[in-house]
Design a protein around this motif. Structure first.
Motif, PDB file in Angstrom:
ATOM      1  N   LEU A 123       0.822  -1.218   0.000  1.00  0.00           N
ATOM      2  CA  LEU A 123       0.000   0.000   0.000  1.00  0.00           C
ATOM      3  C   LEU A 123       0.851   1.261   0.000  1.00  0.00           C
ATOM      4  O   LEU A 123       0.614   2.173  -0.786  1.00  0.00           O
ATOM      5  CB  LEU A 123      -0.946  -0.002   1.193  1.00  0.00           C
ATOM      6  CG  LEU A 123      -2.017  -1.086   1.185  1.00  0.00           C
ATOM      7  CD1 LEU A 123      -2.800  -1.055   2.485  1.00  0.00           C
ATOM      8  CD2 LEU A 123      -2.943  -0.920   0.000  1.00  0.00           C
ATOM      9  N   SER A 124       1.817   1.331   0.892  1.00  0.00           N
ATOM     10  CA  SER A 124       2.603   2.557   1.002  1.00  0.00           C
ATOM     11  C   SER A 124       3.691   2.644  -0.062  1.00  0.00           C
ATOM     12  O   SER A 124       4.071   3.745  -0.452  1.00  0.00           O
ATOM     13  CB  SER A 124       3.205   2.691   2.397  1.00  0.00           C
ATOM     14  OG  SER A 124       4.041   1.594   2.685  1.00  0.00           O
ATOM     15  N   GLY A 125       4.171   1.495  -0.567  1.00  0.00           N
ATOM     16  CA  GLY A 125       5.197   1.507  -1.602  1.00  0.00           C
ATOM     17  C   GLY A 125       4.618   1.504  -2.999  1.00  0.00           C
ATOM     18  O   GLY A 125       4.932   2.358  -3.819  1.00  0.00           O
ATOM     19  N   GLY A 126       3.736   0.534  -3.285  1.00  0.00           N
ATOM     20  CA  GLY A 126       3.160   0.419  -4.624  1.00  0.00           C
ATOM     21  C   GLY A 126       2.195   1.538  -4.946  1.00  0.00           C
ATOM     22  O   GLY A 126       2.275   2.190  -5.984  1.00  0.00           O
ATOM     23  N   TYR A 127       1.269   1.781  -4.038  1.00  0.00           N
ATOM     24  CA  TYR A 127       0.274   2.838  -4.254  1.00  0.00           C
ATOM     25  C   TYR A 127       0.729   4.181  -3.700  1.00  0.00           C
ATOM     26  O   TYR A 127       0.131   5.207  -3.987  1.00  0.00           O
ATOM     27  CB  TYR A 127      -1.059   2.460  -3.602  1.00  0.00           C
ATOM     28  CG  TYR A 127      -1.783   1.333  -4.295  1.00  0.00           C
ATOM     29  CD1 TYR A 127      -2.587   1.577  -5.397  1.00  0.00           C
ATOM     30  CD2 TYR A 127      -1.674   0.027  -3.845  1.00  0.00           C
ATOM     31  CE1 TYR A 127      -3.259   0.558  -6.031  1.00  0.00           C
ATOM     32  CE2 TYR A 127      -2.347  -1.014  -4.475  1.00  0.00           C
ATOM     33  CZ  TYR A 127      -3.136  -0.740  -5.567  1.00  0.00           C
ATOM     34  OH  TYR A 127      -3.799  -1.753  -6.202  1.00  0.00           O
ATOM     35  N   ARG A 128       1.720   4.152  -2.820  1.00  0.00           N
ATOM     36  CA  ARG A 128       2.246   5.353  -2.152  1.00  0.00           C
ATOM     37  C   ARG A 128       1.163   6.126  -1.419  1.00  0.00           C
ATOM     38  O   ARG A 128       1.120   7.357  -1.423  1.00  0.00           O
ATOM     39  CB  ARG A 128       2.990   6.240  -3.142  1.00  0.00           C
ATOM     40  CG  ARG A 128       4.183   5.517  -3.738  1.00  0.00           C
ATOM     41  CD  ARG A 128       5.034   6.386  -4.578  1.00  0.00           C
ATOM     42  NE  ARG A 128       6.036   5.561  -5.250  1.00  0.00           N
ATOM     43  CZ  ARG A 128       6.723   5.946  -6.271  1.00  0.00           C
ATOM     44  NH1 ARG A 128       6.578   7.154  -6.750  1.00  0.00           N
ATOM     45  NH2 ARG A 128       7.596   5.133  -6.815  1.00  0.00           N
TER      46      ARG A 128
END
Length: 192
Positions: A123-128
């Motif tokens: 969530l935080s890396g892929g979608y930021r």
């Protein structure tokens, strides 16, 4: 006369769950704006993710986020459509029984009760996305939410999402049968 141009993001302008947007799109959006057109980015994504993705042109975009539950332009909320509290309180336990990971959106963040570092990184890396963790999603309250006149929407939850390792379509059908008259139930990609 200017036109309204709206587009989906995931699976349309970029691969699902990534930030691989062709930089030429920024120039197209700028040109459309300069010609008097209105560009709308529509997505199931959270506002924080969409804002980061379109940062170079964010002031030239209307953001239709969370499948229409939140609309913003130039950092100003134009429309906020939270779920009724009683519905949210009923859906969350059902999602937890059926999915691997659950989360919920408020205007300022996406929340999860998952301890999985892999899921949080996705969530935080892929979608930021601006991701926050809470022990129990049922206790979620948006600090900035204003109570509605009818008292149904004081929690400020805009959207609930469930991630599964299986095909999400059959689960979505079961949720539609149970909650479809009260909420829009849909799949996003194969797993959401």
């Amino acid at each position: 006369m200017g036109k309204l141009i709206a587009t989906d993001l995931d699976g349309t302008l970029l691969p699902e769950g990534t930030f691989q947007l062709n930089p030429e799109y920024y120039e197209v959006i700028r040109r459309l704006h300069d010609e008097g057109h209105v560009f709308v980015a529509a997505s199931g994504r959270h506002y924080s993710s969409m804002r980061k993705l379109l940062e170079p042109v964010w002031e030239d975009v209307i953001f239709l986020c969370g499948n229409g539950t939140y609309v913003a332009c130039r950092g100003v909320s134009m429309a906020v459509r939270p779920l009724p509290d009683r519905l949210y309180e009923e859906i969350i336990p059902e999602m937890k029984k059926n999915g691997i990971f659950t989360c919920a959106d408020t205007p300022d963040a996406m929340w999860t009760d998952s301890d999985s570092e892999m899921f949080q990184r996705r969530l935080s890396g892929g979608y930021r996305v601006n991701l926050k963790r809470i022990d129990d999603l049922r206790q979620l309250r948006d600090e900035n939410a204003k109570p509605s006149a009818d008292g149904l929407h004081d929690r400020g939850v805009l959207k609930c999402a469930m991630y599964t390792e299986k095909d999400a379509a059959p689960m979505a059908e079961r949720f539609k049968q149970r909650f479809g008259s009260q909420a829009h139930i849909m799949t996003a990609g194969e797993r959401w």
